[in-house]
Design a protein around this motif. Structure first.
Motif, short mmCIF file in Angstrom:
data_model
loop_
_atom_site.label_atom_id
_atom_site.label_comp_id
_atom_site.label_asym_id
_atom_site.label_seq_id
_atom_site.Cartn_x
_atom_site.Cartn_y
_atom_site.Cartn_z
N SER A 18 0.80 -1.30 -0.04
CA SER A 18 0.05 -0.04 0.22
C SER A 18 0.82 1.45 0.03
O SER A 18 0.28 2.30 -0.44
N ARG A 19 2.09 1.11 0.55
CA ARG A 19 2.80 2.39 0.59
C ARG A 19 3.78 2.41 -0.45
O ARG A 19 4.55 3.50 -0.70
N HIS B 270 5.43 3.05 11.36
CA HIS B 270 5.70 3.31 9.94
C HIS B 270 4.80 2.26 9.22
O HIS B 270 5.25 1.75 7.95
N THR B 271 3.77 1.66 10.04
CA THR B 271 2.87 0.76 9.37
C THR B 271 3.80 -0.43 9.21
O THR B 271 3.34 -1.05 8.02
N CYS C 112 -6.76 -0.10 2.36
CA CYS C 112 -6.12 -0.35 1.01
C CYS C 112 -7.07 -0.96 -0.15
O CYS C 112 -7.74 -1.98 0.01
N HIS D 158 2.80 2.46 -3.68
CA HIS D 158 2.11 3.58 -4.67
C HIS D 158 2.50 3.02 -6.08
O HIS D 158 2.59 4.11 -7.02
N SER E 162 7.42 5.34 -4.59
CA SER E 162 7.29 4.82 -3.36
C SER E 162 7.34 5.67 -2.22
O SER E 162 8.42 6.78 -2.14
N TRP E 163 6.44 5.47 -1.34
CA TRP E 163 6.72 6.22 0.19
C TRP E 163 7.59 5.40 1.02
O TRP E 163 7.91 6.06 2.02
N VAL E 164 8.14 4.35 0.66
CA VAL E 164 9.19 3.64 1.44
C VAL E 164 10.63 3.44 0.56
O VAL E 164 10.56 3.32 -0.58
#
Length: 364
Positions: free
Chosen positions: A91-92, A292-293, A179, A94, A319-321
């Motif tokens: 989900s993170r 950070h989930t 999500c 993207h 990505s946010w990760v």
């Protein structure tokens, strides 16, 4: 470029992965497959069949374009956290157009989603029934499977299925994370051997004979626990270690050889608590992942070829990760003490795994 993401599956039946990726490409029309894999130890704490690097390379040969994994700290948390951590990572990112999920094909996607939503909402009558079942000695997961049958006929069979059970859990995690990525259900029941009747990561019935799969492996872990107990700061280390019920912690610390009376799920929790204790996974580390989930970063372990470099560059941008190779992880650890803690944990788990690898493969 359409990308399908796979949450790790067929860990105990890797030869099916090639067929699965073929079906994923055919069903989703995806040009790229991103595989979210696990670590050196299974969700039940048992040693994996091969090291992470070898497993990732195999998955690329089987058709994945890239293989990444969430922090191992999250993968070895309490029961059910591995799928949650992997789903949270997706989900993170993207970047996923869909999540490809293997199922038996005996139930429709809507039926699986209905059961997942029921387990997500947990009506009060269901909660009361579960508590009563647990009071009679059942584990939480056993109680949920049994009680779900009373509310949704056939639920127990779905949850016990080696494909449909994890699929429902994944969908439940998606509800928990809000999500909305599209799920593609990929029927695979015809490709599994008939005797493979346990969900991935479920401990077969060993009658309490061994904890980690063999007498030699058990002795290896008991010796590591003995060395750990000799540390003058051992009690403090135990108190800081994440997870584990009071009973599991007591057995792990004072009488690890007395695991035989535990049920399969409690043995799983015992193994994972021992791993967290030996690897130095503290409550604070698990909480840091949770902030950070469960995905403050991800490790990039393998990719298909240089032609995928542009695709991976786009993945990194979206990505946010942060996605780290081994070298990048080392550089990040030098800049960020938090990443340094996770890198040390990763190395500790790798060392523990390497220590049992020779014996399990029959090498000197």
């Amino acid at each position: 470029m359409k990308t399908a993401v796979v949450i790790d599956c067929f860990r105990k039946n890797r030869e099916v992965c090639g067929l699965f990726t073929e079906r994923v490409r055919r069903a989703t029309k995806a040009e790229r497959i991103l595989w979210i894999a696990g670590c050196e130890f299974e969700p039940d704490g048992m040693p994996a069949a091969s090291p992470v690097g070898e497993d990732a390379a195999y998955l690329v040969k089987a058709g994945a374009d890239a293989v990444i994994i969430p922090p191992k700290t999250a993968l070895l948390d309490r029961a059910g956290t591995e799928i949650f951590a992997q789903t949270a990572l997706v989900s993170r990112l993207h970047f996923a157009d869909c999540i490809a999920v293997p199922v038996s094909g005996r139930y429709s996607g809507e039926e699986l989603k209905k059961l997942a939503m029921f387990l997500f909402t947990e009506p009060r009558d269901f909660q009361r029934a579960v508590r009563m079942k647990m009071a009679d000695g059942a584990s939480m997961e056993e109680a949920k499977r049994s009680c779900a049958e009373s509310f949704i006929p056939g639920a127990s069979g779905v949850l016990a299925d080696p494909l449909d059970g994890p699929a429902v859990e994944l969908q439940k995690c998606m509800f928990q994370l809000y999500c909305c990525i599209r799920v593609e259900w990929i029927p695979m029941g015809d490709s599994l051997p008939m005797e493979d009747s346990l969900p991935d990561g479920t401990l077969p019935d060993t009658d309490g004979e061994t904890l980690f799969g063999s007498k030699d492996t058990d002795e290896y872990f008991f010796s590591l626990l003995g060395e750990c107990a000799a540390d003058p700061h051992f009690e403090e280390r135990v108190s800081e270690t994440a997870g584990g019920s009071a009973a599991v912690r007591d057995i792990a610390v004072s009488r690890p050889r007395e695991f035989g009376a535990l049920g399969a799920e409690d043995r799983s929790e015992l193994r994972k608590f021992i791993l967290r204790l030996l690897a130095g996974i503290r409550m604070a580390d698990s909480q840091m992942c949770g902030l950070h989930t469960y995905s403050p970063y991800a490790r990039l372990y393998a990719q298909r070829d240089v032609d995928g470099s542009e695709w991976l560059s786009e993945l990194r941008r979206e990505s946010w990760v942060p996605l780290y190779t081994d070298r990048e992880m080392q550089e990040a650890a030098e800049r960020d003490p938090g990443i340094g803690i996770f890198r040390t944990i990763d190395a500790s788990l790798q060392k523990i795994y390497d220590g049992i690898g020779r014996g399990r493969k029959g090498n000197p």
